[in-house]
Design a protein around this motif. Sequence first.
Motif, mmCIF file in Angstrom:
data_model
loop_
_atom_site.group_PDB
_atom_site.id
_atom_site.type_symbol
_atom_site.label_atom_id
_atom_site.label_comp_id
_atom_site.label_asym_id
_atom_site.label_seq_id
_atom_site.Cartn_x
_atom_site.Cartn_y
_atom_site.Cartn_z
ATOM 1 N N ASP A 69 0.792 -1.222 0.000
ATOM 2 C CA ASP A 69 0.000 0.000 0.000
ATOM 3 C C ASP A 69 0.830 1.280 0.000
ATOM 4 O OD1 ASP A 69 -2.305 -1.554 0.020
ATOM 5 O OD2 ASP A 69 -2.376 -1.600 2.210
ATOM 6 N N GLU A 70 1.930 1.268 0.740
ATOM 7 C CA GLU A 70 2.726 2.497 0.847
ATOM 8 C C GLU A 70 4.183 2.162 1.125
ATOM 9 O OE1 GLU A 70 2.772 6.293 3.817
ATOM 10 O OE2 GLU A 70 0.799 5.500 3.262
ATOM 11 N N THR A 101 2.920 2.183 -5.965
ATOM 12 C CA THR A 101 1.999 1.688 -4.942
ATOM 13 C C THR A 101 0.751 2.564 -4.918
ATOM 14 O OG1 THR A 101 3.130 3.012 -3.287
ATOM 15 C CG2 THR A 101 3.792 0.705 -3.473
ATOM 16 N N PRO A 102 -0.355 2.091 -4.468
ATOM 17 C CA PRO A 102 -0.635 0.732 -3.988
ATOM 18 C C PRO A 102 -0.679 -0.266 -5.149
ATOM 19 C CG PRO A 102 -2.645 2.018 -3.968
ATOM 20 C CD PRO A 102 -1.541 2.946 -4.385
ATOM 21 N N LYS A 118 3.645 -10.390 4.856
ATOM 22 C CA LYS A 118 3.221 -9.094 5.409
ATOM 23 C C LYS A 118 4.160 -8.670 6.532
ATOM 24 C CE LYS A 118 -0.609 -6.709 7.612
ATOM 25 N NZ LYS A 118 -1.835 -6.807 8.348
ATOM 26 N N GLU A 122 6.426 -5.303 6.533
ATOM 27 C CA GLU A 122 6.215 -4.298 7.582
ATOM 28 C C GLU A 122 7.484 -4.051 8.377
ATOM 29 O OE1 GLU A 122 2.757 -5.850 9.624
ATOM 30 O OE2 GLU A 122 1.413 -4.651 8.378
ATOM 31 N N ALA A 126 7.308 -1.021 5.099
ATOM 32 C CA ALA A 126 6.196 -0.838 4.161
ATOM 33 C C ALA A 126 4.856 -0.925 4.886
ATOM 34 C CB ALA A 126 6.252 -1.894 3.074
ATOM 35 N N LYS A 127 3.845 -0.305 4.287
ATOM 36 C CA LYS A 127 2.479 -0.484 4.752
ATOM 37 C C LYS A 127 1.838 -1.486 3.809
ATOM 38 C CE LYS A 127 1.908 3.839 7.097
ATOM 39 N NZ LYS A 127 1.111 5.023 7.331
ATOM 40 N N VAL A 128 1.321 -2.574 4.390
ATOM 41 C CA VAL A 128 0.834 -3.713 3.622
ATOM 42 C C VAL A 128 -0.550 -4.087 4.137
ATOM 43 C CG1 VAL A 128 1.383 -6.086 2.950
ATOM 44 C CG2 VAL A 128 3.220 -4.509 3.489
ATOM 45 N N SER A 129 -1.373 -4.658 3.244
ATOM 46 C CA SER A 129 -2.658 -5.170 3.680
ATOM 47 C C SER A 129 -2.943 -6.493 2.979
ATOM 48 C CB SER A 129 -3.780 -4.163 3.377
ATOM 49 O OG SER A 129 -3.879 -3.927 1.991
#
Length: 131
Positions: A69-70, A101-102, A118, A122, A126-129
Amino acid sequence: MTEKITTLIEELKTLTLLEAAELVTQIEEVFNVDASTGGGVMMMNNGATTSGEETSVAEEKTEFGLSLDEVPKEKKIAILKVVRTVTELGLKEAKEVVENTPRLLKESLTKDAAEEAKKLLEEAGAKVSLK
């Protein structure tokens, strides 16, 4: 509501998700109707999924997608290394992913594999979902 209807509704509440799906199929065949186009299917679904057991079965996913995501600029290189490890992409392809990204990194991962990837991303910043 009549006693007959009340009894029928109570019986519907006890159906498993598979039994409810089979019931809908049988109703469609016997009465030559399409439950997907009317409000009736919504009533069937609400009645069939009121117990906690059926709801948890319906919500339990077996495959996950991993979305990047970021990416903070100062962590870009560390995240790039992890993306290459997780996706097995080449340097050029991984760099493109990180810069745009995303973005969905991987699909159809098991829960454990998705959570592990994930966690690695992280930890790198990173921002992950999970999808």
